[in-house]
Design an enzyme around this catalytic site. Structure first.
Site, short mmCIF file in Angstrom:
data_model
loop_
_atom_site.label_atom_id
_atom_site.label_comp_id
_atom_site.label_asym_id
_atom_site.label_seq_id
_atom_site.Cartn_x
_atom_site.Cartn_y
_atom_site.Cartn_z
N GLY A 1 -11.30 -4.97 3.85
CA GLY A 1 -12.85 -5.06 3.38
C GLY A 1 -13.59 -4.81 4.70
O GLY A 1 -13.55 -5.35 5.63
N ASP B 1 -13.05 -1.55 0.27
CA ASP B 1 -14.13 -2.06 -0.23
C ASP B 1 -14.79 -2.51 1.08
O ASP B 1 -14.70 -2.41 2.12
CB ASP B 1 -14.03 -3.51 -0.96
N MET C 1 -6.29 -10.68 4.54
CA MET C 1 -5.58 -11.80 4.36
C MET C 1 -4.12 -12.00 4.92
O MET C 1 -3.57 -12.86 4.72
CB MET C 1 -5.51 -11.97 2.75
N GLU C 2 -3.74 -11.05 5.68
CA GLU C 2 -2.34 -11.04 6.22
C GLU C 2 -2.12 -10.71 7.57
O GLU C 2 -1.36 -11.37 8.57
CB GLU C 2 -1.40 -10.23 5.66
N GLU D 1 0.09 -0.99 -1.99
CA GLU D 1 -0.08 -0.55 -0.76
C GLU D 1 1.50 -0.25 -0.18
O GLU D 1 1.90 0.39 0.87
CB GLU D 1 -0.45 -1.96 -0.03
#
Length: 233
Positions: A79, A198, A174-175, A13
């Site tokens: 996602g 995804d 997740m961040e 990323e």
């Protein structure tokens, strides 16, 4: 000219973005890779934070204290949870929340921490500019709530639970909420933009590994165009 911080979690990323900066210099804080550089007339500081909320918190706090940016952009992959969203689409957060925070038994809303909001709001001026840039590039994008937790969401029952608790959610990762929470506490503007690697619950782990590099590159391209637009604006 502005001072702009950029946070991505993973090498895939950040690496392409790192290559696009000029006048670069590098340093390290703990396990966080830091690249200083310039783009479109701005002083830019890119942090490869590592995955998860604690790493994102450390990176954002370092930016707030050591770089003092006017804007922090959290970018990379996510996602999809929104129906109809596809791999390669962008998701932009109008709000960010923690989908795994629960102190509701002692009187708080699900996702709420004491003295903090359930949802962290993105300033409309940045969202408007981001939407303009995405429209000019003909990038498919979705606007709504992005939900953050310390788990990779790959099972359908996980998706349904997040939807039940946050009906407006469009994606998970997740961040972002950790970045937003630190920015909120320091009164720093932030933007959360992610490219979908995804669809949560649909072979997510397999698709993530296949499309993470594409997501990182597409996110970088959008951020670079956004920085140029900020200069023009």
């Amino acid at each position: 000219m502005k001072r702009i911080g950029v946070i991505g979690a993973m090498h895939q990323e950040c690496e392409y973005y790192r290559e696009q900066l000029s006048d670069t210099r590098h340093e390290q804080y703990l396990d966080i890779k830091i690249t200083h550089g310039r783009h479109a007339g701005h002083d830019v500081c890119l942090l490869e934070s590592g995955i998860g909320k604690v790493n994102a918190t450390l990176a954002t706090e370092w930016l707030a204290r050591s770089f003092q940016p006017e804007l922090i952009i959290n970018t990379g992959s996510a996602g999809a949870i929104k129906g109809g969203a596809r791999i390669g689409d962008f998701v932009f957060a109008s709000q960010v929340c923690h989908h795994d925070v629960d102190v509701s038994p002692i009187g708080f809303a699900y996702g709420e921490l004491p003295r903090l909001p359930v949802f962290y709001q993105v300033r409309k001026k940045w969202l408007n500019l981001l939407n303009e840039v995405a429209n000019e590039l003909n990038d498919v994008h979705h606007l709504g709530v992005i939900a953050t937790g310390e788990s990779f969401i790959y099972q359908q029952h996980q998706v349904e639970l997040i939807r039940q608790r946050f009906p407006a959610v469009i994606a998970c990762e997740m961040e972002a909420a950790a970045v937003a929470q630190v920015c909120h506490m320091h009164d720093i503007d932030f933007l959360i933009l992610r490219n979908l690697s995804d669809v949560a619950g649909e072979d997510a782990q397999l698709n993530f590994m296949e499309y993470i590099e594409q997501a990182g590159r597409k996110s970088t391209e959008l951020v670079l165009t956004l920085l140029a637009a900020i200069s023009s604006d």
